[in-house]
Design an enzyme around this catalytic site. Structure first.
Site, PDB file in Angstrom:
ATOM      1  N   GLN A   1      36.102  34.670  46.535  1.00  0.00           N
ATOM      2  CA  GLN A   1      36.289  36.039  47.002  1.00  0.00           C
ATOM      3  C   GLN A   1      37.348  36.729  46.144  1.00  0.00           C
ATOM      4  O   GLN A   1      38.466  36.222  46.020  1.00  0.00           O
ATOM      5  CB  GLN A   1      36.740  36.038  48.462  1.00  0.00           C
ATOM      6  CG  GLN A   1      35.744  35.411  49.407  1.00  0.00           C
ATOM      7  CD  GLN A   1      36.383  35.000  50.714  1.00  0.00           C
ATOM      8  OE1 GLN A   1      37.597  34.904  50.823  1.00  0.00           O
ATOM      9  NE2 GLN A   1      35.555  34.737  51.712  1.00  0.00           N
TER      10      GLN A   1
ATOM     11  N   LEU B   1      41.364  31.830  46.364  1.00  0.00           N
ATOM     12  CA  LEU B   1      41.464  30.369  46.511  1.00  0.00           C
ATOM     13  C   LEU B   1      40.449  29.837  47.514  1.00  0.00           C
ATOM     14  O   LEU B   1      40.694  28.843  48.195  1.00  0.00           O
ATOM     15  CB  LEU B   1      42.884  29.948  46.912  1.00  0.00           C
ATOM     16  CG  LEU B   1      44.021  30.488  46.043  1.00  0.00           C
ATOM     17  CD1 LEU B   1      45.366  29.980  46.552  1.00  0.00           C
ATOM     18  CD2 LEU B   1      43.820  30.112  44.584  1.00  0.00           C
ATOM     19  N   HIS B   2      39.305  30.513  47.587  1.00  0.00           N
ATOM     20  CA  HIS B   2      38.222  30.092  48.470  1.00  0.00           C
ATOM     21  C   HIS B   2      36.994  29.743  47.619  1.00  0.00           C
ATOM     22  O   HIS B   2      35.906  30.280  47.818  1.00  0.00           O
ATOM     23  CB  HIS B   2      37.886  31.192  49.474  1.00  0.00           C
ATOM     24  CG  HIS B   2      39.043  31.597  50.327  1.00  0.00           C
ATOM     25  ND1 HIS B   2      39.134  32.835  50.942  1.00  0.00           N
ATOM     26  CD2 HIS B   2      40.173  30.923  50.671  1.00  0.00           C
ATOM     27  CE1 HIS B   2      40.269  32.899  51.623  1.00  0.00           C
ATOM     28  NE2 HIS B   2      40.913  31.753  51.471  1.00  0.00           N
ATOM     29  N   VAL B   3      37.174  28.841  46.672  1.00  0.00           N
ATOM     30  CA  VAL B   3      36.112  28.494  45.729  1.00  0.00           C
ATOM     31  C   VAL B   3      35.055  27.637  46.431  1.00  0.00           C
ATOM     32  O   VAL B   3      35.383  26.670  47.122  1.00  0.00           O
ATOM     33  CB  VAL B   3      36.683  27.750  44.513  1.00  0.00           C
ATOM     34  CG1 VAL B   3      35.578  27.419  43.519  1.00  0.00           C
ATOM     35  CG2 VAL B   3      37.767  28.591  43.838  1.00  0.00           C
TER      36      VAL B   3
END
Length: 528
Positions: free
Chosen positions: A311, A459-461
């Site tokens: 995101q 940091l939402h890979v």
């Protein structure tokens, strides 16, 4: 434990090896070892701590991001030396051990979208029981919340937030946004307070609760002292895995980075979207041209690493007068719809926090807002730098490569301006700035240029090995996390999502691990 401490690991015949002890892996190890006739090994690249031994700088809920001893080095962009991929945890408990402890699920619309694309077993009604199974919530309706799960989920009262956090909520309501009493409802539109997976530590003598609250990560919640004492569960920490080993197309175990081999009938990769993707590629599971370029024997020609997502966000700092309190660190979240959103879709969130750089503010006071395009369209890639397991993979997130993602962020910034123009924030707010201290432009052209420059990973890979129906050109896994064309190999972490959920991933990853662990238990040892 290590080989030196537990020599039986080197020779033990395991039913299941789980690679990665993070948000998913700790759940998998706990649930799968409930069957005492099933021998389980959990391998974690980082250190292993228990509830009583987690260092304070890691355990305290208000400490975010870990340190050099608990995180991986940054990956680099494909074809450049620019850092990419964001912060990744390297510790038992994974991201759940170093995150901000916000415990917000993916909404119904994400699962409706996945089910419509062919993953019918991931419909909202199918996954809700596993969300409830994972939590012990002290708020909300029983229809949506669990009361006896491993993870305590606490909702602060509004008057427990900082005065600035309260002002943000009140200003959002004055600006016409809906009030939301539960961010974990199926359609959680509006402004609400972040639920947190934190717990007061009664043994801590600190007077301020913010100095006593611990982040209850999956290593604490699922790998309790009783679980760790199970004879059929081994935990091997400080150990990196190179690849999965096969006999033909059936799993036979894993090879560690130092060359040693461990045998198992099944392997579950739970090393995170970047870690699991890299292990699959080194194992010979991936695009054949890419594997050939690194002289890796092809086991299965699958699109590993070709659908990566995250995101995009811009971090806004609101410089203020007035109250300078910075705890609790989190406050409210506005979950909203852009002009591009479908009727059931939430594609913007504004997350209030006290992580702003106070030194940049002329008043020494500020708060932060993560302005996030949480339903992006842009996709990136993950590739190997080399076949050496010590070499980090290359990651290109390609944030904002689709124009609509830029438009959503423009609207997110406009929402924050709208809130700041209403009391009680209006009389406190001085100006709005990006993370580098530059002021947020007011004209559209300059704002667009600034967003493209300032955009960052949230940091939402996810989605390095996505699930999908047979024939989906991006699918690596079936809807039970099984790798297509192979026997005995599953993935259970953020890698598996067909696209990035509309929220921080931790609670949804935990749910997915509960779900897949249940499927493995139902299938039995003969149906890998």
């Amino acid at each position: 434990m290590t080989f030196a401490k537990n020599s039986k690991i080197a020779t033990r015949d395991y039913d299941i090896i789980i690679v990665g002890g993070g948000s998913a892996g700790a759940v998998m190890a706990s649930r799968l070892s409930e069957n005492r006739n099933q021998c389980v090994l959990l391998i974690e690249a980082g250190a292993s701590y228990t509830k009583s031994t987690f260092p304070p700088q890691i355990a305290l809920g208000r400490r975010v991001g870990g340190d050099a001893s608990t995180t991986w080095a940054h990956t680099q962009e494909i074809g450049s030396s620019k850092a990419s991929g964001g912060l990744r945890a390297k510790i038992l408990g994974g991201g759940s051990a170093i995150n901000a402890a916000a415990f917000v699920r993916a909404p119904r619309s994400d699962f409706d979208r996945w089910a419509a694309a062919g993953l019918r077993d991931w419909a909202y009604e199918q996954v809700l029981p596993y969300f409830k199974k994972s939590e012990k919530a002290d708020y909300g309706n029983d229809e949506w919340h669990g009361r006896r799960g491993p993870i305590p989920v606490h909702l602060r009262r509004k008057d427990e937030l900082s005065k600035t956090a309260q002002a943000f909520i009140d200003a959002a309501l004055q600006a016409g946004f809906l009030s939301n009493d539960d961010l974990n409802k199926p359609f959680p539109k509006g402004i609400g307070i972040y639920p947190l997976n934190v717990q007061d530590d009664p043994g801590n003598p600190a007077l301020d609760r913010n100095d006593r609250e611990i982040r209850v990560n999956t290593a604490i919640a699922y790998l309790t002292d009783d679980v760790r004492q199970r004879e059929n569960l081994d935990i091997l920490a400080d150990t990196e895995v190179d690849k999965v080993l096969f006999n033909g197309h059936h799993v036979r175990g894993v090879q560690l980075a130092d060359g040693r081999e461990l045998t198992a009938r099944q392997v579950v990769l739970s090393a995170g979207a970047i870690g699991s993707g890299a292990i699959l590629l080194r194992s010979g599971v991936g695009p054949k041209e890419h594997l050939a370029a690194h002289s890796i024997h092809l086991v299965a020609d699958l699109p590993v690493g070709q659908a990566l997502m995250d995101q995009p966000n811009v971090y806004l700092q609101v410089f203020i007068e007035g109250d300078g309190a910075i705890l609790p660190a989190l406050g409210g979240k506005l979950w909203e719809q852009s002009s591009l959103a479908a009727a059931d879709q939430l594609d913007i969130y504004l997350g209030f926090n006290h992580f702003a750089n106070l030194a940049q503010s002329p008043t020494g006071k500020a708060f932060g807002i993560i302005a996030c395009a949480c339903r992006p369209r842009s996709r990136g890639k993950l590739e190997l730098e080399s076949a050496d397991p010590r070499a980090l993979p290359r990651v290109s997130l390609n944030l904002l490569s689709v124009e609509s993602d830029i438009q959503i962020l423009i609207e997110a910034v406009a929402m924050m301006r709208r809130i700041a123009a209403h009391e009680p924030l209006r009389s406190q707010a001085v100006s709005i700035h990006f993370s580098d201290g530059s002021e947020v432009p007011t004209d559209l052209k300059s704002l667009r240029e600034a967003i493209v420059k300032q955009v960052d990973s949230t940091l939402h890979v996810t989605s390095s090995a996505p699930m999908g129906p047979l024939g989906d050109p991006l699918a690596v896994l079936d809807e039970q996390g099984r790798v297509y064309g192979l026997s005995g190999l599953r993935v259970a972490d953020a890698s598996i999502f067909p696209d990035v959920p509309s929220v921080a991933t931790n609670p949804t990853v935990i749910m997915a691990a509960e779900y897949i662990a249940d499927r493995i238990k139902q299938a039995g040892p003969s149906a890998a």
